[in-house]
Write a protein that holds these residues in place. Structure first.
Motif, mmCIF file in Angstrom:
data_model
loop_
_atom_site.group_PDB
_atom_site.id
_atom_site.type_symbol
_atom_site.label_atom_id
_atom_site.label_comp_id
_atom_site.label_asym_id
_atom_site.label_seq_id
_atom_site.Cartn_x
_atom_site.Cartn_y
_atom_site.Cartn_z
ATOM 1 N N GLY A 112 0.959 -0.962 -0.243
ATOM 2 C CA GLY A 112 0.003 0.113 -0.152
ATOM 3 C C GLY A 112 0.754 1.131 -0.191
ATOM 4 N N VAL A 113 1.791 1.596 -0.858
ATOM 5 C CA VAL A 113 3.341 1.817 -0.497
ATOM 6 C C VAL A 113 2.935 3.110 -1.155
ATOM 7 N N LEU A 114 3.108 2.484 -3.584
ATOM 8 C CA LEU A 114 3.373 2.353 -4.093
ATOM 9 C C LEU A 114 2.371 4.141 -4.390
ATOM 10 N N CYS A 115 1.599 4.019 -4.237
ATOM 11 C CA CYS A 115 0.907 5.384 -4.361
ATOM 12 C C CYS A 115 0.424 6.390 -3.452
ATOM 13 N N THR A 116 1.221 6.408 -2.381
ATOM 14 C CA THR A 116 1.737 7.618 -1.459
ATOM 15 C C THR A 116 2.710 8.093 -2.258
ATOM 16 N N VAL A 117 3.632 7.876 -2.975
ATOM 17 C CA VAL A 117 5.035 8.151 -3.178
ATOM 18 C C VAL A 117 5.051 8.632 -4.872
ATOM 19 N N ALA A 118 5.447 10.037 -4.916
ATOM 20 C CA ALA A 118 5.499 11.103 -5.633
ATOM 21 C C ALA A 118 6.168 10.596 -7.210
ATOM 22 N N ASP A 119 7.500 10.357 -6.548
ATOM 23 C CA ASP A 119 8.606 9.074 -7.575
ATOM 24 C C ASP A 119 8.272 7.934 -7.974
ATOM 25 N N GLN A 120 7.128 7.077 -8.505
ATOM 26 C CA GLN A 120 7.010 6.228 -8.212
ATOM 27 C C GLN A 120 7.884 4.796 -8.802
ATOM 28 N N ALA A 121 9.022 5.189 -10.346
ATOM 29 C CA ALA A 121 9.833 4.662 -10.870
ATOM 30 C C ALA A 121 11.303 4.092 -9.521
ATOM 31 N N ALA A 122 11.188 5.762 -8.526
ATOM 32 C CA ALA A 122 12.290 5.578 -7.291
ATOM 33 C C ALA A 122 12.096 4.262 -6.598
ATOM 34 N N LEU A 123 10.385 4.341 -6.486
ATOM 35 C CA LEU A 123 10.664 3.195 -5.348
ATOM 36 C C LEU A 123 11.147 1.775 -5.590
ATOM 37 N N LEU A 124 10.157 1.652 -7.081
ATOM 38 C CA LEU A 124 10.098 0.409 -7.637
ATOM 39 C C LEU A 124 11.891 -0.330 -7.711
ATOM 40 N N PRO B 157 -13.408 11.205 -8.502
ATOM 41 C CA PRO B 157 -14.273 12.494 -8.602
ATOM 42 C C PRO B 157 -14.335 13.062 -7.046
ATOM 43 N N GLU B 158 -13.052 11.908 -6.356
ATOM 44 C CA GLU B 158 -12.422 12.362 -5.216
ATOM 45 C C GLU B 158 -10.938 12.178 -4.706
ATOM 46 N N GLN B 159 -9.785 13.224 -4.679
ATOM 47 C CA GLN B 159 -8.707 12.660 -4.788
ATOM 48 C C GLN B 159 -7.593 12.592 -3.425
ATOM 49 N N PRO B 160 -8.315 11.629 -3.064
ATOM 50 C CA PRO B 160 -7.551 12.172 -1.545
ATOM 51 C C PRO B 160 -6.159 12.681 -1.155
ATOM 52 N N GLU B 161 -5.926 13.601 -0.205
ATOM 53 C CA GLU B 161 -4.647 14.337 -0.436
ATOM 54 C C GLU B 161 -3.371 13.343 0.127
ATOM 55 N N GLY B 162 -2.409 13.286 -0.814
ATOM 56 C CA GLY B 162 -1.098 12.218 -1.291
ATOM 57 C C GLY B 162 -1.140 11.251 -1.624
ATOM 58 N N ASN B 163 -2.540 11.091 -2.366
ATOM 59 C CA ASN B 163 -1.472 9.679 -3.083
ATOM 60 C C ASN B 163 -2.188 9.724 -4.704
ATOM 61 N N HIS B 164 -1.203 9.376 -5.198
ATOM 62 C CA HIS B 164 -1.096 9.103 -6.524
ATOM 63 C C HIS B 164 -1.683 7.214 -7.141
ATOM 64 N N PHE B 165 -3.224 7.010 -7.405
ATOM 65 C CA PHE B 165 -3.358 6.267 -8.616
ATOM 66 C C PHE B 165 -2.904 6.325 -9.551
ATOM 67 N N LEU B 166 -2.756 4.903 -9.289
ATOM 68 C CA LEU B 166 -1.813 4.679 -11.388
ATOM 69 C C LEU B 166 -2.601 3.423 -11.986
ATOM 70 N N THR B 167 -3.460 3.431 -12.534
ATOM 71 C CA THR B 167 -3.959 2.539 -13.759
ATOM 72 C C THR B 167 -3.246 1.281 -13.766
ATOM 73 N N ALA B 168 -4.072 0.053 -13.775
ATOM 74 C CA ALA B 168 -3.061 -1.023 -14.198
ATOM 75 C C ALA B 168 -2.063 -0.555 -15.643
#
Length: 254
Positions: free
Chosen positions: A124-136, A162-173
């Motif tokens: 549940g971490v990937l969507c909470t970071v801005a630089d997702q490529a760096a995490l992976l 419809p509403e974006q939780p603060e600090g989350n960056h959800f990807l599509t598949a």
């Protein structure tokens, strides 16, 4: 409120309060409370099995929060977990609850040698970071030559929420597939989080007692209210199937 403040309320302040509540209610509440937001026991055990966890194996939990999943893996599979977590109060809470090695560090820059871990997971971490490529890239770097990497990711199923939780960056598949390909990680297996059984009543009751104690003591605190607002938004998105949890077992390639 900034993204950083919202994330601190949800993952740092709540962590300290969770440890306080467990201290009052008893250690039997620790793992259920500390697994909040990280999937059900059935899902975690599936992931642990697919990662081939075994006694003595060094497991990195990246973005470990309060340390519940790592402790579950330690008690049920005999692994030796090491925790990395950017929120200092969450680190202190996990050390207080379980006494496992923990370092204050974000997943985008891990303070470990390359290839040092026999298994890695990040829940549940990937969507909470801005630089997702760096995490992976970091997860791949610290995983040993035969190590597998486990993820719990929350994916967006629609073009816009419809509403974006603060600090989350959800990807599509599709976006996740592209990131994985660039990071040198290939999917071995995957499973939808919704397909796993809910926690047993005793487990859920223990987690609920901790939540109730935190609300009783801190319910008037704006930080508790902020964390609850975040959880309510995410819960609604999941219930409407606009965001869905997926477990992934990955192997390094190339």
């Amino acid at each position: 409120m900034t993204d950083a403040e919202a994330m601190a309320d949800e993952f740092d302040t709540m962590a300290a309060w969770t440890a306080d509540a467990v201290a009052e209610l008893g250690q039997s509440h620790a793992i259920p409370a500390a697994c909040r937001g990280s999937g059900s026991p059935a899902a975690l055990e599936w992931l642990a099995g697919e990662l081939r966890l075994r006694p003595g194996m060094r497991l990195l939990d990246c973005g470990a929060g309060v340390g519940g999943p790592a402790e579950l893996a330690a008690q049920r599979f005999g692994v030796a977990p090491v925790l990395a977590e950017p929120m200092i109060h969450a680190c202190r809470a996990s050390a207080r609850l379980f006494g496992r090695p923990v370092v204050v560090a974000g997943g985008e820059r891990l303070p470990f040698r390359s290839g040092v871990f026999e298994a890695v997971w990040s829940l549940g971490v990937l969507c909470t970071v801005a630089d997702q490529a760096a995490l992976l890239a970091e997860l791949r770097r610290v995983a040993g030559p035969a190590a597998l990497v486990g993820l719990l990711v929350f994916l967006r199923t629609v073009p816009r929420l419809p509403e974006q939780p603060e600090g989350n960056h959800f990807l599509t598949a599709d976006e996740l597939d592209g990131l994985l390909a660039k990071s040198g990680l290939a999917v071995l297996k995957h499973a939808e989080l919704a397909g796993f059984a809910a926690p047993e009543p005793d487990w859920q009751a223990a987690a609920d007692r901790v939540e109730a104690r935190i609300e009783r003591v801190h319910g008037s605190d704006h930080r508790w209210q902020s964390a609850q607002h975040q959880e309510k938004i995410i819960g609604q998105l999941i219930s409407e199937q606009l965001v869905a949890g997926r477990l992934l077992v990955l192997e390094p390639v190339g």
